[in-house]
Scaffold this active site. Structure first.
Site, short mmCIF file in Angstrom:
data_model
loop_
_atom_site.label_atom_id
_atom_site.label_comp_id
_atom_site.label_asym_id
_atom_site.label_seq_id
_atom_site.Cartn_x
_atom_site.Cartn_y
_atom_site.Cartn_z
N ASP A 1 55.36 32.08 53.84
CA ASP A 1 54.25 31.13 54.02
C ASP A 1 53.98 30.35 52.73
O ASP A 1 52.99 30.58 52.04
CB ASP A 1 53.00 31.90 54.47
CG ASP A 1 51.93 30.98 55.03
OD1 ASP A 1 52.00 29.76 54.79
OD2 ASP A 1 51.01 31.49 55.71
N HIS B 1 50.96 27.11 55.59
CA HIS B 1 49.88 26.73 56.50
C HIS B 1 48.86 25.80 55.83
O HIS B 1 48.08 25.16 56.52
CB HIS B 1 49.25 27.94 57.20
CG HIS B 1 48.34 28.79 56.37
ND1 HIS B 1 48.76 29.95 55.74
CD2 HIS B 1 47.02 28.69 56.08
CE1 HIS B 1 47.73 30.51 55.12
NE2 HIS B 1 46.67 29.76 55.31
N SER C 1 43.84 30.90 50.61
CA SER C 1 45.23 30.69 51.03
C SER C 1 45.95 29.85 50.00
O SER C 1 45.48 28.78 49.60
CB SER C 1 45.26 29.96 52.37
OG SER C 1 44.91 30.84 53.40
#
Ligand code: ARG
Length: 768
Positions: free
Chosen positions: A223, A87, A655
């Site tokens: 991810d 992402h 992230s």
């Protein structure tokens, strides 16, 4: 006495069987040695503080970068290979995708370096050093210094310090405040502007579970994506991608462990958390809960539904809007979860109680009263004032500016100013127009005017309907008078007349810009009406309130820290580099529901649903998983590990952060938080807050087995040093950590899961 202690320890353990020492804290690596190292060692860390952060020698911090200002990445090879989340790479991946060559959908791994894809505008920042500059920034400032003067002085010094540290443009540097302006730190980075896309799994892997699973555990998402940082021949950064650049050789890259994680393993996360507001007062929480979040949710809900309708109809449009959709949806769900959590966990009430205790403490002592007495009442008054205008602010941000054409129009402001200036400065006008070329092209690359028109009509209607009438910009009167109050008709007019609906028309305007043309454009006019109403009617009041609030917040935080002097606070996240540490740890989500700390490929097969786009498993993955073709990435039980959770304190911006074991080896990539702790940015709950990580073995399986890119895994330093250091399963770990220091007790979990406490033999012998 000892008996009593023993009894007290037992009582504590029974009452608090899961209460570990709170793993709250996004720590400044600068202070690891002083504040955290001893505690980290207790949890299983084997490294020295210098191996974590050192400005003279290669240390872990050199392997961690801030990616694009919004995410974290880590070096996993000596050739600048960077690992981050899918992402985080999403925008780049989408930008290289077309319906004909849809790498977002199909995945992509560069077979050679020549195939790696350049991303103009994308950069990484690598920390050179950081410094506590509080003394320098606040020198000569006293509690009596008027607030405006203080603000001006602080700003000036922040800029001077940063400018000096830039060393003539060699570095990027800035000073950030911490603890509400009680402390200041200087950060100095090298910025590399050549970051190329190396690989990503298919979206069905990288975003498996979609928005349904987002912010939730258990998770089965791969991810991750990979980039490579390039530098010039001398290993120095370049501002933009250059053909002659070569892979950057980092000072440090992380070795990768295939050993796998167990409950209680030490885990640390290095990264760039964006923003937490753990010092937000109760009135601020209340405003978020009952005004800000509901407004954001409502407006995003509307925008997302309209986008999705069109995306579902048209695959090319789906691709264009994929990245914007994902990022708006991500925080839409976050706001929902945050509000649910605040109600469930009574976050506002807890903060009110804390403030009441603080107020009592302040009132106890005249000196405190003198120093901090004004803080809480000023805060409450300021929020009462902000509440009057907050809806306008939200509807401008997420409503008017939630429309793409309005956002584009706002980018023309510098050109508008240049056109308005007297005497006319041709060069300035030309420059302002030239500066728009790139952003305009970027905007139209992923734009659908018919879709945006629907969004415009819907969001502007909500704006008109929900914001106090006396705060509405003039444009709504135009709608009333000239379009019979029909926002639909007004949208027809704007989108059929404005030149901001297509790149050709916008470029034509930019080729020969005039003030008359710009002022006549209905999209620009709409934007300007909203903007003017904001700057004239809302901003001045808001600025006054914010300044008062700034001062009161600073006093409030200082008072809190003084009152709780025994507690070591970590500063709120503000996109600066932080370290958090904890252990691999399951949790109890709610009554009768407990979650394991890891997931396996079995769960992918369980979730698989070919009829639901969020849960499609690519054919190749399905085949490999059905054959149990896990290669060297299987765990001890012969399963393919997919994700695991730790109690590390992280937030957005983290992230892509590396999850590192006690020996400094990479064991996972952090990518999300869990639903039960969506209030985490406002208040940390040690029982509920978890950090969700992709297991590095699943990442490598996706690269090597699914992606056929073994050459990338071969670039890495795979190590095999045995199991991760740690404290073992949590029930014993937490209780032992909690009690061990005080009571030297040994806490064990028996087979039935009950907590038993035994005195350590040697302690008993010593008569303790
Ligand atoms: N919640 C994640 C974060 O903010 C992003 C996950 C992206 N996936 C998605 N389905 N939108 O870090």
């Amino acid at each position: 006495m000892r008996k009593n202690n023993w009894a007290m320890a037992l009582a504590l353990a029974v009452l608090l069987p899961l209460t570990a020492r709170a793993d709250e804290g996004m720590w400044l690596p600068l202070f690891v040695k002083r504040l955290n190292h001893a505690d980290m060692q207790k949890k299983g860390l084997k490294l020295t503080a210098e191996e974590i952060y050192d400005i003279n020698n290669a240390s872990l911090k050199d392997a961690v970068v801030q990616l694009g200002g919004f995410c974290t990445g880590e070096f996993v090879s000596s050739q600048g290979l960077l690992l981050t989340n899918h992402h985080c790479g999403y925008d780049a991946i989408q930008s290289h995708s077309t319906p004909q060559n849809n790498i977002l959908q199909n995945g992509f791994f560069a077979a050679t370096k020549a195939e790696e894809k350049k991303n103009p505008g994308l950069f990484v920042d690598i920390l050179v050093r950081m410094e506590d500059v509080t003394g320098k920034v606040l020198e000569g400032i006293t509690p009596a210094t008027p607030e405006q003067e203080r603000m001006a002085t602080v700003q000036k010094r922040q800029k001077e310090l940063a400018d000096a540290a830039k060393e003539n443009g060699q570095y990027v540097a800035y000073v950030r405040d911490m603890f509400g302006g009680n402390e200041y730190y200087l950060f100095v980075y090298q910025r590399f502007g050549d970051v190329r896309l190396v690989g990503a799994p298919p979206e069905a892997v990288g975003k498996f579970g979609g928005d349904t699973d987002n912010w939730m555990w258990p998770r089965h998402t791969g991810d991750f994506s990979m980039f490579r940082v390039y530098a010039d021949k001398n290993n120095k950064p370049t501002a933009t991608p250059q053909d002659g650049n070569v892979p950057y050789v980092p000072k440090k890259h992380l070795p990768v462990s295939l050993q796998g994680v167990s409950e209680g393993d030490f885990a640390m996360v290095f990264g760039f958390p964006g923003r937490t507001q753990r010092f937000l007062p109760a009135a601020g929480l209340q405003l978020t809960l009952d005004q800000t979040n509901p407004a954001r949710i409502k407006l995003r809900d509307t925008r997302l539904k309209l986008w999705k309708e069109d995306m579902d109809r048209d695959p090319a449009l789906r691709l264009k809007y994929a990245s914007k959709y994902a990022s708006i949806a991500n925080y839409w769900k976050y706001f929902i979860g945050q509000n649910e959590g605040m109600k469930r966990l009574k976050t506002v009430e807890a903060k009110q109680a804390e403030e009441k205790a603080l107020a009592d403490w302040i009132a106890q002592d005249p000196a405190r009263q003198q120093q901090y007495g004004e803080a809480l009442s000023t805060i409450n008054q300021a929020y009462a004032g902000i509440r009057q205008y907050n809806l306008s602010v939200q509807y401008i941000n997420e409503g008017a500016f939630g429309t793409e054409i309005i956002t584009l129009a706002s980018r023309l402001m510098p050109l508008y100013m240049a056109l308005k200036a007297t005497p006319a400065d041709k060069a300035a006008i030309q420059k302002a127009a030239a500066d728009l070329k790139e952003p305009v092209a970027e905007h139209f690359k992923d734009y659908s005017a018919p879709t945006d028109k629907k969004v415009f009509a819907a969001l502007m209607s909500l704006y008109q309907q929900d914001v106090p009438k006396d705060q509405l910009p003039d444009v709504f009167q135009t709608v009333q008078k000239q379009y019979g109050g029909s926002m639909q008709k007004y949208a027809d007019y704007v989108f059929s007349t404005s030149f901001l609906t297509s790149q050709a028309k916008t470029d034509a305007f930019l080729a020969a810009p005039t003030l008359a043309k710009l002022e006549a454009d209905p999209a620009f006019k709409t934007m300007n009406s909203v903007y003017t109403s904001f700057t004239q009617n809302i901003l001045p009041t808001m600025q006054g309130l914010q300044a008062g609030l700034g001062r009161a917040n600073r006093l409030y935080v200082a008072a809190l820290r003084e009152k709780n002097a025994q507690k070591v606070y970590s500063p709120d996240a503000n996109s600066t580099i932080r370290l958090s540490y904890g252990t691999v740890r399951p949790y109890r989500g709610r009554d009768a529901v407990s979650y394991d700390y890891k997931t396996t490929a079995q769960g992918i097969l369980e979730k698989e649903d070919p009829s639901n786009p969020e849960f499609v498993v690519p054919q190749k993955e399905l085949a490999l998983l059905k054959q149990k073709d896990y290669g060297r990435f299987a765990d001890k039980n012969g399963n393919l590990p997919v994700a695991f959770i730790t109690d590390n304190d992280i937030t957005g911006g983290n992230s892509g952060s590396p999850v590192i074991n006690g020996r400094g080896e990479l064991i996972g990539v952090a990518f999300d938080g869990n639903w039960e702790a969506m209030t985490g940015d406002l208040a940390y709950d040690p029982e509920l807050k978890r950090c969700i990580n992709a297991d590095i073995r699943y990442v490598l399986w996706c690269v090597e087995k699914l992606g056929g890119a073994k050459h990338l895994v071969d670039e890495m330093t795979i190590v095999n040093n045995g199991p991760n250091p740690g404290v073992g399963p949590q029930t014993s770990a937490s209780a032992a950590a909690e009690l061990g220091d005080v009571e030297k007790m040994k806490v064990k979990t028996d087979k039935g899961g009950k907590t038993k406490i035994k005195r350590k033999k040697e302690d008993a012998a010593a008569g303790m």
